[in-house]
Design an enzyme around this catalytic site. Sequence first.
Site, short mmCIF file in Angstrom:
data_model
loop_
_atom_site.label_atom_id
_atom_site.label_comp_id
_atom_site.label_asym_id
_atom_site.label_seq_id
_atom_site.Cartn_x
_atom_site.Cartn_y
_atom_site.Cartn_z
N ARG A 65 5.65 51.84 17.61
CA ARG A 65 6.42 52.13 18.82
C ARG A 65 5.97 53.42 19.49
O ARG A 65 6.02 53.55 20.71
CB ARG A 65 7.92 52.20 18.50
CG ARG A 65 8.59 50.86 18.34
CD ARG A 65 8.40 50.00 19.57
NE ARG A 65 8.80 50.67 20.78
CZ ARG A 65 10.01 50.63 21.31
NH1 ARG A 65 10.95 49.91 20.74
NH2 ARG A 65 10.29 51.28 22.43
N ASN A 107 19.33 54.41 33.77
CA ASN A 107 19.48 53.00 33.41
C ASN A 107 20.76 52.46 34.03
O ASN A 107 21.66 53.25 34.37
CB ASN A 107 19.52 52.86 31.88
CG ASN A 107 19.32 51.43 31.40
OD1 ASN A 107 19.11 50.51 32.19
ND2 ASN A 107 19.38 51.24 30.09
N HIS A 109 23.84 49.40 33.45
CA HIS A 109 24.38 48.57 32.38
C HIS A 109 25.62 47.83 32.90
O HIS A 109 26.47 48.44 33.55
CB HIS A 109 24.75 49.47 31.19
CG HIS A 109 25.16 48.71 29.97
ND1 HIS A 109 24.25 48.11 29.13
CD2 HIS A 109 26.39 48.45 29.46
CE1 HIS A 109 24.90 47.51 28.14
NE2 HIS A 109 26.19 47.70 28.31
N SER A 136 27.77 50.60 35.04
CA SER A 136 27.56 52.03 34.78
C SER A 136 26.09 52.37 35.04
O SER A 136 25.20 51.62 34.63
CB SER A 136 27.86 52.38 33.32
OG SER A 136 29.18 52.00 32.98
N ASP A 141 19.50 58.88 27.12
CA ASP A 141 19.25 59.87 26.07
C ASP A 141 18.78 59.13 24.81
O ASP A 141 18.36 57.98 24.89
CB ASP A 141 20.48 60.77 25.83
CG ASP A 141 21.63 60.03 25.19
OD1 ASP A 141 21.46 58.83 24.85
OD2 ASP A 141 22.69 60.65 25.00
N GLY A 143 20.40 57.90 22.39
CA GLY A 143 21.30 56.85 21.89
C GLY A 143 21.14 55.55 22.67
O GLY A 143 20.34 55.45 23.59
N ASP A 145 22.61 53.26 25.29
CA ASP A 145 23.56 53.26 26.42
C ASP A 145 24.58 54.38 26.27
O ASP A 145 25.78 54.20 26.54
CB ASP A 145 24.28 51.89 26.50
CG ASP A 145 23.29 50.74 26.67
OD1 ASP A 145 22.29 50.93 27.38
OD2 ASP A 145 23.52 49.68 26.10
C1 GRF Z 1 21.30 43.91 34.85
O1 GRF Z 1 22.51 43.23 34.74
C2 GRF Z 1 21.38 45.29 34.24
O2 GRF Z 1 22.66 45.81 34.26
C3 GRF Z 1 20.96 45.04 32.82
O3 GRF Z 1 19.97 44.05 32.91
C4 GRF Z 1 20.20 43.24 34.04
C5 GRF Z 1 18.92 43.13 34.81
O4 GRF Z 1 19.01 42.16 35.81
N1 GRF Z 1 20.52 46.27 32.20
P1 GRF Z 1 17.83 41.98 36.85
O5 GRF Z 1 16.55 41.71 36.05
O6 GRF Z 1 17.70 43.23 37.66
O7 GRF Z 1 18.21 40.79 37.66
#
Ligand code: GRF
Length: 202
Positions: A65, A107, A109, A136, A141, A143, A145
């Site tokens: 990785r 990111n 989520h 969100s 970081d 962790g 999410d």
């Molecule tokens: C989104 O729902 C985002 O919140 C999550 O992954 C999904 C990505 O969707 N992290 P897309 O590929 O942008 O349609």
Amino acid sequence: MKIAVFVSGSGTNLQVLIDQLHRDNTSGIEISVVISDRKKAYALTRAKEAGIPIYVVRVGDFPDRNAFDAAISRIIDEHEVELIVVAGFMKLFQPVFVQKYRNRIINIHPSLLPAFPGAHPVPDTLAYGVKVSGVSVFFVDEGVDAGAIIAQVPVTVSDDDDEESLLARIHVEEHRLYPQVIRWYAAGRLQIVGRKVIVKEA
Ligand code: GRF
């Protein structure tokens, strides 16, 4: 401001960023590169259509990785990327990578964090029976999410929701929120105070 967008799947968020930021000459925001860990991600087609350079970087092609992260890091630095935007990228960054780009990785989520982190937030949300979910956007970081939250928007969960219907309404909010947050970042409006992110007045 040059950004990189990390994807693994469909790329609906990427499309919104292309349409609302990259193609808007007044935004001052350019998607310099799109990076995917999956060759077949439809997001790559979206990037190609917009003339944005793409890279497919697969974990299996590297000894470990850290080597994978080093390859990503080289691409980021070659393209002089200032902000890394994660949009559906299904791999976690290693701590060394996070430390190198601290407060420069965001990111999105599909839940109101810290509720339902991880890879299955929407089924987890429905299984738990909460009445309100949402979106969100946060700084990445070390962790999962777990980084400082920049912005959240609630989405009501209906009794008859399934994954598809809830995700569809969450996506509407994602597509509004993500470009907005990137504009705030580009304008220098995000101030990080410990775990708190303050959005300064324009
Ligand atoms: C989104 O729902 C985002 O919140 C999550 O992954 C999904 C990505 O969707 N992290 P897309 O590929 O942008 O349609």
